[in-house]
Scaffold this active site. Structure first.
Site, PDB file in Angstrom:
ATOM      1  N   LYS A 149       0.845  -1.202   0.000  1.00  0.00           N
ATOM      2  CA  LYS A 149       0.000   0.000   0.000  1.00  0.00           C
ATOM      3  C   LYS A 149       0.877   1.247   0.000  1.00  0.00           C
ATOM      4  O   LYS A 149       0.628   2.201  -0.740  1.00  0.00           O
ATOM      5  CB  LYS A 149      -0.930  -0.006   1.225  1.00  0.00           C
ATOM      6  CG  LYS A 149      -2.111  -0.949   1.047  1.00  0.00           C
ATOM      7  CD  LYS A 149      -2.854  -1.225   2.341  1.00  0.00           C
ATOM      8  CE  LYS A 149      -3.939  -2.265   2.093  1.00  0.00           C
ATOM      9  NZ  LYS A 149      -4.516  -2.818   3.314  1.00  0.00           N
ATOM     10  N   GLN A 193      -5.101  -1.810   9.533  1.00  0.00           N
ATOM     11  CA  GLN A 193      -4.833  -3.079   8.836  1.00  0.00           C
ATOM     12  C   GLN A 193      -5.372  -4.249   9.664  1.00  0.00           C
ATOM     13  O   GLN A 193      -5.038  -4.392  10.847  1.00  0.00           O
ATOM     14  CB  GLN A 193      -3.316  -3.242   8.612  1.00  0.00           C
ATOM     15  CG  GLN A 193      -2.923  -4.477   7.840  1.00  0.00           C
ATOM     16  CD  GLN A 193      -3.434  -4.442   6.399  1.00  0.00           C
ATOM     17  OE1 GLN A 193      -3.405  -3.428   5.722  1.00  0.00           O
ATOM     18  NE2 GLN A 193      -3.927  -5.577   5.928  1.00  0.00           N
ATOM     19  N   ASP A 216     -11.394   2.858   3.979  1.00  0.00           N
ATOM     20  CA  ASP A 216     -11.714   1.432   3.808  1.00  0.00           C
ATOM     21  C   ASP A 216     -13.224   1.237   3.686  1.00  0.00           C
ATOM     22  O   ASP A 216     -13.688   0.123   3.394  1.00  0.00           O
ATOM     23  CB  ASP A 216     -11.190   0.641   5.024  1.00  0.00           C
ATOM     24  CG  ASP A 216     -10.396  -0.580   4.600  1.00  0.00           C
ATOM     25  OD1 ASP A 216     -10.279  -0.797   3.371  1.00  0.00           O
ATOM     26  OD2 ASP A 216      -9.909  -1.309   5.473  1.00  0.00           O
TER      27      ASP A 216
END
Ligand code: NAD
Length: 385
Positions: A149, A193, A216
């Protein structure tokens, strides 16, 4: 005894009759056969020469002692041979293959567009877009995702403000870090994460992210906006699937779309997105009986389960669009580790019209949509739109 039958009388008559016949002369003696000559003596057969004795053959060495058969090796050899035959079968019997939906190529294209967009926007704004990825613990897979990422951020001109916490980090420390990032003006996107270590509350952490920075798309406000059809930040993987469909000119309108898997991360948001795109949506999950009967109806089949090769070719409608979200690490019979999806690619590719490979399908789109969400948040927050 009385001669009732006259037998005695008849016998006497007969004897009397013969007494009067003349004596016939004796027949002459037959001549002796002539003496045949003795056969000539045949010569003795010549003495055959003595053949030489065959040479003594050298003693051959004893064959080496073979080790006991290694059944694992034999099993693998048989497996390899059989697998080879089966690999040939599809090409012998079925020649049609689906169009491969190349997620890597689409991701590169979108990232190129984002780079140009960011370059242009940075001229107007005082800073580049910023993304903070928070990782807790040392999960190697998570570490690889985070590195990927941050590398991708660098490629499109997004600044990274990621933080890596030790696995003993407390819930309070994590919440404090999220609160700081919520206030940090340089940061347009925050991502925790997953998975987090067991002692940490994932839902509380996600709910603590400001909804406008929730790149997200997992915050209840953003999921609610998706449910209501309002603009908001969308979950990256489902948004990536929709981008792939758009890129390949696949319009879900009026199509039967079936999603296998009902997670908050993938299954439910993708169902809402396909519904918003006018598909007729069916959701299947671990408690759905006769999965094949459900999936065989699908014009668009999205599979997000986490079970290697659960969906086989016979469960796919001919010509369907098959989107395989699953990423599973498996070890094959040779002990080699590889990635595979939730769809058995080899059989499904001969039935489907379009198919995503694993890796190289949905995976590269997830990180790309994260970058896109970050740029979107940047534009909205700085009023650059
Ligand atoms: P999850 O474990 O949260 O959900 C799995 C879902 O599958 C559940 O709803 C369950 O009901 C369903 N399921 C389980 N067994 C089933 C069965 N036998 N038949 C039908 N349904 C069944 O998983 P998730 O987070 O949605 O992820 C699913 C897969 O997608 C995983 O392999 C994951 O690694 C992958 N994934 C990939 C990406 C990507 O970027 N490509 C992103 C997220 C998740």
């Amino acid at each position: 005894m009385q001669d009732f039958l006259g037998y005695e009388k008849e016998k006497n008559n007969f004897s009397r009759y013969y007494e009067h016949l003349p004596h016939l002369p004796h027949p002459p003696h037959p001549p002796h056969p002539p003496h045949l000559p003795h056969p000539p003596h045949l010569p003795q057969p010549p003495h055959l020469p003595h053949l030489p004795q065959p040479p003594h053959l050298p003693h051959l060495p004893q064959p080496p002692h073979l080790p006991d058969p290694d059944y694992e090796t034999i099993k693998k050899a048989i497996f390899t041979a059989v697998a080879g035959v089966f690999e040939q079968l599809p090409s012998l019997t079925m020649t049609k293959t689906a169009v491969i939906i190349d997620g890597k190529a689409v991701a590169e294209k979108i990232q190129g567009q984002l780079r140009s967009q960011v370059e242009a926007l940075v001229q107007k704004a005082s800073r580049p877009p910023g993304l903070a990825v928070l990782m807790v613990g040392d999960n190697p897979a998570s570490a690889a995702y985070v590195r990927n990422k941050e590398r991708s951020c660098g490629k499109v001109g997004i600044a990274s403000y990621g933080r890596h916490f030790p696995k003993e980090t407390t819930q309070e420390e994590l919440m404090e870090a999220i609160a700081e990032l919520n206030e940090d003006d340089r940061v347009d996107g925050i991502l925790v994460q997953l998975p987090l270590p067991n002692h940490l509350d994932m839902v509380a952490a996600i709910n603590h992210i400001h909804p406008d920075k929730d790149v997200d798309g997992l915050h209840p406000v953003n999921l609610g906006r998706l449910m209501r059809g309002e603009p908001g930040l969308c979950s990256c993987t489902p948004a990536g699937v929709m981008a792939l469909l758009r890129e390949y000119g696949i319009d879900p309108k009026g199509k039967q779309a079936t999603i296998v898997g009902r997670s908050i991360l993938v299954g439910k948001p993708i169902a809402l997105m396909l519904l918003a795109a006018d598909a007729t949506v069916t959701m299947a999950h671990s408690r759905s009986p006769d999965l094949g009967a459900i999936t065989r109806n699908a014009d668009i089949l999205v599979v997000a389960v986490g079970r290697p090769e659960l969906i086989t070719g016979d469960m796919v409608k001919p010509g369907a669009v098959v989107i395989d979200v699953g990423i599973n690490r498996v070890t094959d019979y040779e002990g080699k580790s590889r990635l595979t999806g939730d769809v058995n690619y080899d059989s499904a590719t001969h039935v489907a019209g379009f198919i995503t490979p694993v890796p190289g399908g949905v995976g590269p789109m997830t990180v790309t949509l994260l970058l896109q969400n970050t740029v979107e948040s940047y534009i909205r927050r700085l009023g650059l739109g």
